[in-house]
Design a protein around this motif. Structure first.
Motif, PDB file in Angstrom:
ATOM      1  N   ILE A  68     110.010  66.321 123.839  1.00 27.09           N
ATOM      2  CA  ILE A  68     109.336  66.170 122.549  1.00 27.09           C
ATOM      3  C   ILE A  68     108.430  64.946 122.629  1.00 27.09           C
ATOM      4  N   VAL A  69     107.203  65.080 122.132  1.00 28.69           N
ATOM      5  CA  VAL A  69     106.260  63.970 122.070  1.00 28.69           C
ATOM      6  C   VAL A  69     105.753  63.854 120.644  1.00 28.69           C
ATOM      7  N   SER A  70     105.844  62.670 120.062  1.00 25.92           N
ATOM      8  CA  SER A  70     105.290  62.443 118.725  1.00 25.92           C
ATOM      9  C   SER A  70     103.927  61.786 118.858  1.00 25.92           C
ATOM     10  N   LEU A  85     114.580  64.334 125.984  1.00 26.71           N
ATOM     11  CA  LEU A  85     113.777  63.114 126.075  1.00 26.71           C
ATOM     12  C   LEU A  85     112.663  63.180 125.031  1.00 26.71           C
ATOM     13  N   ILE A  86     112.663  62.191 124.135  1.00 23.63           N
ATOM     14  CA  ILE A  86     111.621  62.057 123.111  1.00 23.63           C
ATOM     15  C   ILE A  86     110.752  60.856 123.481  1.00 23.63           C
ATOM     16  N   VAL A  87     109.454  61.078 123.632  1.00 19.28           N
ATOM     17  CA  VAL A  87     108.530  59.982 123.881  1.00 19.28           C
ATOM     18  C   VAL A  87     107.652  59.802 122.649  1.00 19.28           C
ATOM     19  N   ASP A  88     107.727  58.623 122.070  1.00 20.25           N
ATOM     20  CA  ASP A  88     106.935  58.256 120.892  1.00 20.25           C
ATOM     21  C   ASP A  88     105.560  57.792 121.383  1.00 20.25           C
ATOM     22  N   GLU A  89     104.569  58.676 121.223  1.00 20.51           N
ATOM     23  CA  GLU A  89     103.191  58.369 121.630  1.00 20.51           C
ATOM     24  C   GLU A  89     102.308  58.113 120.408  1.00 20.51           C
ATOM     25  N   VAL A  90     102.920  57.692 119.304  1.00 19.61           N
ATOM     26  CA  VAL A  90     102.156  57.458 118.081  1.00 19.61           C
ATOM     27  C   VAL A  90     101.032  56.454 118.324  1.00 19.61           C
ATOM     28  N   GLN A  91     101.323  55.365 119.022  1.00 26.22           N
ATOM     29  CA  GLN A  91     100.322  54.344 119.284  1.00 26.22           C
ATOM     30  C   GLN A  91      99.663  54.500 120.655  1.00 26.22           C
TER      31      GLN A  91
END
Length: 388
Positions: A231-233, A204-210
């Motif tokens: 993974i968290v970005s 599971l990849i969570v895009d936390e860029v914003q």
């Protein structure tokens, strides 16, 4: 025509100075900045602690290669993984670069290539990140994309269940789709994703860029959901305006990125790391996060009191809010700018509000008054007979 490419629809003002939420253009006009550089200036402009940190570090050392030890990176990584299930960090320069690293890590670890993402998502404009993005307008004109991405409707459990099989390496999503219209993941959908990933050994990849670094009122937005990402970005608010990004990952992925597997020239340089550490020291304090939540509740209440619910849909989390106007909002952005409020859209029909996390109630009141003036006038031929 000037010496720059025309790839931005630039507004005809030049911002030359900022302090907190207020910015000033080259003509001396002041604005409330409810863009924050698109969720970047988390502590506002020229925050005294960040200014002092930059001054101090700039007199020591700006850049070293990642071929050398970096104690500052270690401390920043430890700050980001404290009190959560994540265990390691890698630093880079931008959200797109962070998502590229996340994609590479997931594919290399699993040995699989298919990644499920969602319609109206936005993950960046490099080829891998662009390919992960579920918006045709981002893809147009660039020829064949990186394949093996599957775009599914957001918050649709049945559609997701139908596409999951042994070939899927990862599911990748934003907790709140910022560029895609400020749509938050529902709890049932988040739980379904978590269950599917655990049952099928899918990352599971969570895009936390914003959404990350306090923007939604918690350190990371996934903390408000059943999601437990591998993974968290992160990017944007991490440096408070100074370029830095990264990924955080769980312990089982550590060996996947061995020496030579991935790299970046500028990522995690001492100047960027020093600024990011100061941001984290401020934003991750519980009282600061509670203050963001309080401000969010206040702003939402003001918006609901001011804008008729049959004409506008207001949604979002923390200080990432959207006003769905049901029509193209580009002229509203321009009119708000003329009235002294800087906004950005989220898709064609949604105004996005991204004030600094340090915004005051007085500034929020002023912004709502400008929105009232812009949205509740009859300039565009609206039927406003039922408006307050």
């Amino acid at each position: 025509m000037n010496a720059l490419f025309n790839n931005y629809s630039r507004r005809p003002i030049s911002l030359v100075e900022g302090k907190g939420t207020v910015v000033t253009d080259s003509n001396g006009k002041q604005y409330l900045d409810f863009t924050s550089g698109i969720a970047v200036c988390s502590l506002g402009h020229a925050h005294p602690s960040l200014v002092e940190t930059i001054k101090e570090q700039s007199e020591k050392i700006w850049h070293t290669s990642n071929l050398f030890e970096s104690p500052g990176q270690v401390v920043l990584a430890e700050s980001l993984i404290k009190n959560n299930h994540l265990s390691h960090a890698l630093f880079c320069n931008s959200g797109a670069e962070a998502n590229e690293a996340a994609i590479k890590l997931a594919r290399k670890y699993t040995g699989k290539h298919r990644i499920i993402t969602f319609e109206n998502s936005f993950h960046g404009r490099t080829f891998g990140a662009m390919s992960a993005t579920g918006q045709k307008k981002i893809h147009q004109g660039f020829g064949p994309l990186l394949d093996q991405f599957i775009y599914l409707p957001f918050n649709d459990v049945e559609a997701l269940q139908e596409k999951v099989d042994d070939s899927v390496a990862a599911i990748m999503l934003e907790v709140v789709q910022g560029e895609g219209g400020v749509h938050a993941v529902t709890e049932p959908f988040a739980q379904a994703i978590q269950d599917i990933c655990e049952k099928n050994s899918i990352l599971l990849i969570v895009d936390e860029v914003q959404t990350g670094i306090g923007r939604t009122g918690t350190r990371f937005a996934f903390e408000q959901t059943p999601l437990k990402p591998n993974i968290v970005s992160i990017a944007k608010g991490l440096g408070g305006g100074f370029p830095i990004a990264g990924i955080l990952a769980t312990s089982e992925l550590y060996e996947t990125f061995g020496p030579g597997s991935h790299g970046t020239t500028f990522g995690g340089n001492p100047l960027a790391v020093a600024v990011a550490q100061k941001v984290i020291d401020i934003v991750f304090e519980q009282f600061f996060l509670e203050d963001v939540q309080e401000k969010s509740n206040y702003l939402l209440q003001k918006l609901h009191e001011t804008l008729p619910k049959d004409q506008f849909a207001i949604r979002g989390k923390g200080l990432l809010l959207g006003i769905d106007c049901g029509m193209d909002v580009s002229h509203f952005v321009t009119e708000a700018e003329e009235a002294g409020l800087l906004l950005v859209g989220a898709g064609p029909n949604v105004l996005r509000l991204l004030p600094p996390l340090t915004v005051t109630k007085e500034e929020m009141d002023e912004a709502v008054e400008i929105l009232k003036k812009v949205l509740l006038t009859n300039k565009r031929g609206w039927d406003i007979t039922s408006f307050k």
